[in-house]
Design a protein around this motif. Sequence first.
Motif, PDB file in Angstrom:
ATOM      1  N   GLU A 266       0.819  -1.221   0.000  1.00 45.06           N
ATOM      2  CA  GLU A 266       0.000   0.000   0.000  1.00 45.06           C
ATOM      3  C   GLU A 266       0.850   1.267   0.000  1.00 45.06           C
ATOM      4  O   GLU A 266       0.438   2.298  -0.525  1.00 45.06           O
ATOM      5  CB  GLU A 266      -0.926  -0.005   1.218  1.00 45.06           C
ATOM      6  CG  GLU A 266      -1.961   1.099   1.211  1.00 45.06           C
ATOM      7  CD  GLU A 266      -2.960   0.972   2.346  1.00 45.06           C
ATOM      8  OE1 GLU A 266      -3.702   1.942   2.580  1.00 45.06           O
ATOM      9  OE2 GLU A 266      -3.000  -0.095   2.986  1.00 45.06           O
ATOM     10  N   LEU A 267       2.047   1.197   0.567  1.00 48.16           N
ATOM     11  CA  LEU A 267       2.922   2.372   0.581  1.00 48.16           C
ATOM     12  C   LEU A 267       3.286   2.813  -0.827  1.00 48.16           C
ATOM     13  O   LEU A 267       3.573   3.989  -1.066  1.00 48.16           O
ATOM     14  CB  LEU A 267       4.214   2.080   1.355  1.00 48.16           C
ATOM     15  CG  LEU A 267       4.106   1.726   2.836  1.00 48.16           C
ATOM     16  CD1 LEU A 267       5.479   1.773   3.473  1.00 48.16           C
ATOM     17  CD2 LEU A 267       3.171   2.664   3.560  1.00 48.16           C
ATOM     18  N   SER A 268       3.267   1.864  -1.746  1.00 48.49           N
ATOM     19  CA  SER A 268       3.650   2.189  -3.126  1.00 48.49           C
ATOM     20  C   SER A 268       2.654   3.125  -3.799  1.00 48.49           C
ATOM     21  O   SER A 268       2.954   3.709  -4.835  1.00 48.49           O
ATOM     22  CB  SER A 268       3.784   0.898  -3.944  1.00 48.49           C
ATOM     23  OG  SER A 268       4.804   0.073  -3.387  1.00 48.49           O
ATOM     24  N   THR A 269       1.449   3.256  -3.215  1.00 55.84           N
ATOM     25  CA  THR A 269       0.442   4.148  -3.803  1.00 55.84           C
ATOM     26  C   THR A 269       0.619   5.587  -3.340  1.00 55.84           C
ATOM     27  O   THR A 269      -0.066   6.483  -3.834  1.00 55.84           O
ATOM     28  CB  THR A 269      -0.976   3.679  -3.441  1.00 55.84           C
ATOM     29  OG1 THR A 269      -1.163   3.806  -2.012  1.00 55.84           O
ATOM     30  CG2 THR A 269      -1.195   2.233  -3.842  1.00 55.84           C
ATOM     31  N   LYS A 270       1.513   5.804  -2.374  1.00 59.58           N
ATOM     32  CA  LYS A 270       1.711   7.158  -1.849  1.00 59.58           C
ATOM     33  C   LYS A 270       2.498   7.997  -2.851  1.00 59.58           C
ATOM     34  O   LYS A 270       3.307   7.488  -3.616  1.00 59.58           O
ATOM     35  CB  LYS A 270       2.433   7.105  -0.500  1.00 59.58           C
ATOM     36  CG  LYS A 270       1.680   6.312   0.566  1.00 59.58           C
ATOM     37  CD  LYS A 270       0.311   6.918   0.831  1.00 59.58           C
ATOM     38  CE  LYS A 270      -0.489   6.092   1.815  1.00 59.58           C
ATOM     39  NZ  LYS A 270      -1.839   6.628   2.014  1.00 59.58           N
TER      40      LYS A 270
ATOM     41  N   ASN B  74       4.671  12.092  -0.288  1.00 58.19           N
ATOM     42  CA  ASN B  74       4.961  11.791   1.112  1.00 58.19           C
ATOM     43  C   ASN B  74       5.359  10.337   1.335  1.00 58.19           C
ATOM     44  O   ASN B  74       5.416   9.865   2.469  1.00 58.19           O
ATOM     45  CB  ASN B  74       3.758  12.145   1.999  1.00 58.19           C
ATOM     46  CG  ASN B  74       2.503  11.373   1.603  1.00 58.19           C
ATOM     47  OD1 ASN B  74       2.480  10.691   0.583  1.00 58.19           O
ATOM     48  ND2 ASN B  74       1.468  11.499   2.410  1.00 58.19           N
ATOM     49  N   ARG B  75       5.651   9.615   0.239  1.00 62.64           N
ATOM     50  CA  ARG B  75       6.031   8.207   0.376  1.00 62.64           C
ATOM     51  C   ARG B  75       7.269   8.049   1.253  1.00 62.64           C
ATOM     52  O   ARG B  75       7.360   7.111   2.061  1.00 62.64           O
ATOM     53  CB  ARG B  75       6.304   7.595  -1.007  1.00 62.64           C
ATOM     54  CG  ARG B  75       6.695   6.128  -0.941  1.00 62.64           C
ATOM     55  CD  ARG B  75       7.168   5.583  -2.263  1.00 62.64           C
ATOM     56  NE  ARG B  75       6.161   5.720  -3.301  1.00 62.64           N
ATOM     57  CZ  ARG B  75       6.216   5.076  -4.458  1.00 62.64           C
ATOM     58  NH1 ARG B  75       7.239   4.273  -4.721  1.00 62.64           N
ATOM     59  NH2 ARG B  75       5.292   5.254  -5.370  1.00 62.64           N
TER      60      ARG B  75
ATOM     61  N   PHE C 103       6.517   7.693   4.928  1.00 63.23           N
ATOM     62  CA  PHE C 103       5.980   6.390   5.301  1.00 63.23           C
ATOM     63  C   PHE C 103       7.087   5.339   5.346  1.00 63.23           C
ATOM     64  O   PHE C 103       7.128   4.494   6.241  1.00 63.23           O
ATOM     65  CB  PHE C 103       4.889   5.965   4.303  1.00 63.23           C
ATOM     66  CG  PHE C 103       3.591   6.694   4.486  1.00 63.23           C
ATOM     67  CD1 PHE C 103       2.615   6.199   5.341  1.00 63.23           C
ATOM     68  CD2 PHE C 103       3.328   7.869   3.812  1.00 63.23           C
ATOM     69  CE1 PHE C 103       1.409   6.870   5.516  1.00 63.23           C
ATOM     70  CE2 PHE C 103       2.127   8.556   3.978  1.00 63.23           C
ATOM     71  CZ  PHE C 103       1.174   8.046   4.826  1.00 63.23           C
TER      72      PHE C 103
ATOM     73  N   MET D 289      -0.414  -0.041   7.285  1.00 65.41           N
ATOM     74  CA  MET D 289       0.461   1.124   7.243  1.00 65.41           C
ATOM     75  C   MET D 289       1.480   1.049   8.373  1.00 65.41           C
ATOM     76  O   MET D 289       1.202   0.465   9.421  1.00 65.41           O
ATOM     77  CB  MET D 289      -0.360   2.410   7.395  1.00 65.41           C
ATOM     78  CG  MET D 289      -1.503   2.543   6.398  1.00 65.41           C
ATOM     79  SD  MET D 289      -0.917   2.713   4.716  1.00 65.41           S
ATOM     80  CE  MET D 289      -0.256   4.360   4.790  1.00 65.41           C
TER      81      MET D 289
ATOM     82  N   SER E 164       2.537   6.329  11.471  1.00 67.07           N
ATOM     83  CA  SER E 164       2.232   7.155  10.297  1.00 67.07           C
ATOM     84  C   SER E 164       0.860   7.812  10.390  1.00 67.07           C
ATOM     85  O   SER E 164       0.533   8.692   9.604  1.00 67.07           O
ATOM     86  CB  SER E 164       2.320   6.309   9.018  1.00 67.07           C
ATOM     87  OG  SER E 164       1.386   5.236   9.042  1.00 67.07           O
ATOM     88  N   ASN E 165       0.036   7.378  11.370  1.00 64.20           N
ATOM     89  CA  ASN E 165      -1.307   7.944  11.513  1.00 64.20           C
ATOM     90  C   ASN E 165      -1.618   8.362  12.950  1.00 64.20           C
ATOM     91  O   ASN E 165      -2.756   8.219  13.419  1.00 64.20           O
ATOM     92  CB  ASN E 165      -2.363   6.951  11.013  1.00 64.20           C
ATOM     93  CG  ASN E 165      -2.544   7.031   9.504  1.00 64.20           C
ATOM     94  OD1 ASN E 165      -2.629   8.115   8.938  1.00 64.20           O
ATOM     95  ND2 ASN E 165      -2.579   5.884   8.849  1.00 64.20           N
TER      96      ASN E 165
END
Length: 400
Positions: A12-16, A19-20, A23, A173, A177-178
């Motif tokens: 899922e991080l690859s979709t950032k 701001n990647r 993460f 995630m 990060s949240n």
Amino acid sequence: MKWEKILVRYGELSTKGKNRKAFITHLRNNIKFSFVDLPNVKITAERDRMFLSSKEDAEIDELIKRLPKIFGIQSFSPVASCTQELEDIKETAIKIIDSLDYEDKTFKVTVKRTDKRFPLDTYELQREVANHVLRQFTTLKVQMKKPEIELRIEVLSDAVYMMAQVIPGAGGMPLGSNGRSLLMLSGGIDSPVAGYMLLKRGVRLDAIHFHSPPFTSERSKEKVMDLANQLSHFGATVRLHVIPFTAIQQSIQAQIPDNVSMTTTRRMMLKIADLVREEIGALGIVTGESLGQVASQTLESLTAINAVSTTPIFRPLISFDKLEIIDIARSIGTYETSILPYEDCCTIFTPSCPKTKPKLEKVEYYESFKDFDELIKEAVENREVFSFPSKKKNEFENLL
């Protein structure tokens, strides 16, 4: 099988977007935290993947064992390396396949030839390695689309890297990060699962527990401490705030009608949780409530309880049935602890006929005859705070 390194895929991080990097930094730091006891592990983070390496075989084995609990990892693969000599490549391929459950499985070889000076082209190397493997493992069957075993070969200038396992990660995630939230941890099956699901979305957790001695025992508190410790195994420190709740519960029993006493109990808990949340800088409160599971979890009850706070309340299990929750509890390792038969403060004063549709105005009316604010303030001030995982004590500490 000797593995050179481990390839980590972000998922899922690859979709950032821009701001990647932030993460990925969180993920890198979480891995460092989780493997602080493995001093030789080195981490190399790239834009779309990460590599973990160690010269110690035992550390590589420990990485493979513990990485599935790290949030932010979609999957990972142990990687072997060899020279560019064809016979060395073939021999390494045999060792990799032999380390797997290969009987009657489908199989293919894929090649990425980064070093264009390598004498064989992509298809020639595929044929050479595939033919050699198939001669050694006669039960393998070639299948080009979605094979059960895919031997991946990457030819670089310094070495050839090979892998065949894709081990699922925890997904989600990276922790931190949240932000941070406060988990209301009762000691039952549901709340640890709710905490796990927020951890999976990158939320760091503190936990709060309400303890009512002598009606609840030290064993019940130790049970909750064990659950907080189990949640810390997913890659972050968990602080547990234990609230002395006896005086408040006794006041509720003396003042509030029996059929709405559970609603008031939950409202007082939420008020206390909100004060602790504000003090520690958390942004939300997490509960294990599932709609309609018990009297305090109907829409009417939740509305009456929510009225004491404007803080975001996360209920990740709200639409789950009990069997689904139990399955997750078993998979994350909290179920056996949760079912230990030690009472909590919500079970010891459970009314025989609780209201499932309490009226907020009536609940507030009953509560108006007792000033709970001073009791709430004392409970927050007198709480105990524990941190997990616990730091190991020096065996010579008492001798100094």
